[in-house]
Design an enzyme around this catalytic site. Sequence first.
Site, short mmCIF file in Angstrom:
data_model
loop_
_atom_site.label_atom_id
_atom_site.label_comp_id
_atom_site.label_asym_id
_atom_site.label_seq_id
_atom_site.Cartn_x
_atom_site.Cartn_y
_atom_site.Cartn_z
N ASP A 138 70.95 113.79 19.51
CA ASP A 138 69.52 114.07 19.69
C ASP A 138 69.24 115.55 19.55
O ASP A 138 69.41 116.32 20.50
CB ASP A 138 69.07 113.56 21.07
N ASP A 188 63.05 116.45 15.32
CA ASP A 188 63.60 115.59 16.37
C ASP A 188 64.24 114.33 15.78
O ASP A 188 63.55 113.51 15.17
CB ASP A 188 62.48 115.19 17.34
#
Length: 390
Positions: free
Chosen positions: A265, A80
């Site tokens: 992201d 992430d």
Amino acid sequence: MFSAASLLIGTLLASSITGSPVEVHNSPITLPMTRRLKSSNGTNPMQRDDADIYLDSIQTRYCISVGVGIPPTHYDLIVDTGTAITWIGADINNPYRPTDTSYNTELPIQRTYGYGYSFFSGTLFTDTLSFENGLNVSTMPIGVAFESEGIEYDGILGIGPKSLSRGILKNAPTKPLLTITDRLFFQGKISQHLVGLYFQPSSKNKDDSGVLTFGGVVTDPEFNVGKIAYVTTTARPPSSRYWGIDQSITYGNTEILGVSAGIVDCGATFITIASDAFEKYKAATGAHFDLRTKLLFISPEKYGALQPLNFHIGYQTYSLVPNAQIWPRHLNFRIGGVSDGIYLVLKREPTGIIAFSLGYVFLQRFYSVFDSTRSCVGFATTRWTDAITN
């Protein structure tokens, strides 16, 4: 007053500023790829030394196997860019197992993810992290959760900028923590303070794993990565805390979003855009909002008329061909859609505080690089940029 544990963390942070690598390894280190899928059980997944490390495409997440401790316990962690801390403990069936390399700082930590649906709280430890190719990093700050919600798999490997770690320490919310990339760089395991991500679109006929590269970029001709163009990260908050960039978006020749700040992201699945831009895209494509999947739905005729969706970043334009704008039809069952339905991968940005978020569906078409030293993000075309796989 802070405890000795706090002083240890302070020392770690000081080393990230003043430390110099003693020995730098430059040879690529690669792990074999394995595709694994978890059943969604009818649920909707949208609720939110170059060291080449292969990732597994699991449902709508890319995970990596990480060993913690010596001897190691292995955990499947979500990769992430939207968070900076690495933490474990989300799966109660695979808890943290302290070893001689473990150190409990006794510092309480907490973090909320996404749009408030996911969180963890626990304690900060330091420990040794290892990967299947022999790469390891010692004295790595990691969170060990005693409570979590909404996180699949065992936890998260955070590769976001260090600024995102502020607020994690409950008793010192302004103090940042070292990231995995920081530790690798300052221990001399990598020669460049950056990380690269290579994904590829999902297909029922091929392995759709990806590659995580610490300290460099992929050079294997198999990936067919083009020239990387870099852009300085945005100065506009709150996107400036993340791997944030400025861009504009056009659909065909029609502008739907002026120059605005948002984030890159890889912990998100879809592309989200500001509400007014979303409405312009919806009108231009002739799409309808599908209540079941919460995605835009188009007919085969409308799909045949789709125009390129262009992201203007720096001096470059990155275009999503029509096929890249739709959800993989062989995975429609995972979003609750009809088997032959055509669903678009742009969603309305729910926060209202950033203009866009570029998730997997964008990153599967373009190679991405996140450079901490120069505070910039880079993109390049790959063999999958114009692929017809969905």
